[in-house]
Motif scaffolding. Structure first.
Motif, mmCIF file in Angstrom:
data_model
loop_
_atom_site.group_PDB
_atom_site.id
_atom_site.type_symbol
_atom_site.label_atom_id
_atom_site.label_comp_id
_atom_site.label_asym_id
_atom_site.label_seq_id
_atom_site.Cartn_x
_atom_site.Cartn_y
_atom_site.Cartn_z
ATOM 1 N N ALA A 64 0.746 -1.311 -0.081
ATOM 2 C CA ALA A 64 -0.161 -0.209 0.107
ATOM 3 C C ALA A 64 0.837 1.233 0.133
ATOM 4 C CB ALA A 64 -0.820 0.161 1.182
ATOM 5 N N SER A 65 0.336 2.098 -0.704
ATOM 6 C CA SER A 65 1.170 3.501 -0.660
ATOM 7 C C SER A 65 0.117 4.852 -0.736
ATOM 8 C CB SER A 65 2.095 3.672 -1.675
ATOM 9 O OG SER A 65 1.495 3.502 -2.992
ATOM 10 N N GLY A 66 0.405 5.865 -0.564
ATOM 11 C CA GLY A 66 -0.285 6.914 -0.732
ATOM 12 C C GLY A 66 -0.905 7.265 0.762
ATOM 13 N N SER A 67 -1.951 7.823 0.822
ATOM 14 C CA SER A 67 -2.830 8.326 2.164
ATOM 15 C C SER A 67 -3.537 7.153 2.802
ATOM 16 C CB SER A 67 -3.801 9.297 1.751
ATOM 17 O OG SER A 67 -3.291 10.448 0.958
ATOM 18 N N ILE A 68 -2.537 6.455 3.433
ATOM 19 C CA ILE A 68 -3.053 5.394 4.349
ATOM 20 C C ILE A 68 -3.040 5.840 5.759
ATOM 21 C CG2 ILE A 68 -2.255 3.762 2.650
ATOM 22 C CD1 ILE A 68 0.305 3.338 4.076
ATOM 23 N N PHE A 69 -3.470 6.849 6.131
ATOM 24 C CA PHE A 69 -3.249 7.008 7.609
ATOM 25 C C PHE A 69 -4.808 6.587 7.866
ATOM 26 C CE2 PHE A 69 -5.801 10.736 6.244
ATOM 27 C CZ PHE A 69 -5.298 11.367 5.062
ATOM 28 N N ARG A 70 -5.260 6.941 9.309
ATOM 29 C CA ARG A 70 -6.417 6.457 9.910
ATOM 30 C C ARG A 70 -6.989 5.019 9.183
ATOM 31 N NH1 ARG A 70 -10.317 11.160 11.082
ATOM 32 N NH2 ARG A 70 -10.783 9.904 12.712
ATOM 33 N N LEU A 71 -5.861 4.161 9.272
ATOM 34 C CA LEU A 71 -6.183 2.812 8.572
ATOM 35 C C LEU A 71 -6.917 1.951 9.616
ATOM 36 C CD1 LEU A 71 -5.512 0.423 6.464
ATOM 37 C CD2 LEU A 71 -3.606 0.018 8.114
#
Length: 119
Positions: free
Chosen positions: A24-31
């Protein structure tokens, strides 16, 4: 945006093993979770296995004891170790990432990797 890249699918004989990877890459916050779904010919897409941000796992009954999901947080990668494969495991396997975006839970999908199990 989130990008998911799967690898590891292929052709294997019944009883064999495969290991799928999803980076996974990119905006992966608050997963919330990452996982694997599969879609066989003429069937709907169903959950195979999922791992939450807290490390809890969930499996479809049909794969319990044969498949293991794991993750490498440093690499933002989730794996699916598939053992004792059966012809009925034949499907396209899709990586899924679920995260919270404002008040909503958002699902992201990879393009899929095919798994074929011959009898």
């Amino acid at each position: 945006q989130v990008q998911l890249v799967e690898s590891g699918g292929g052709l294997v004989q019944a009883g064999g093993s495969l290991r799928l990877s999803c980076a996974a890459s990119g905006s992966i916050f608050r997963l919330n979770s990452m996982g694997w779904y599969r879609q066989g010919p003429g069937k709907q897409r169903d959950l195979v296995a999922r791992i939450t941000s807290g490390g809890l796992t969930d499996y479809a009954d049909s794969v319990k004891g044969r498949f293991t999901i794991s993750r490498d947080n440093a690499k933002n990668t989730v794996y699916l170790q598939m053992n004792s494969l059966k012809p009925e495991d034949t499907a396209v396997y899709y990586c899924n990432l679920n995260r919270q975006l404002f008040a909503n839970n958002m699902d992201y999908w990879g393009k899929g990797t095919p798994v074929t199990v011959s009898s």
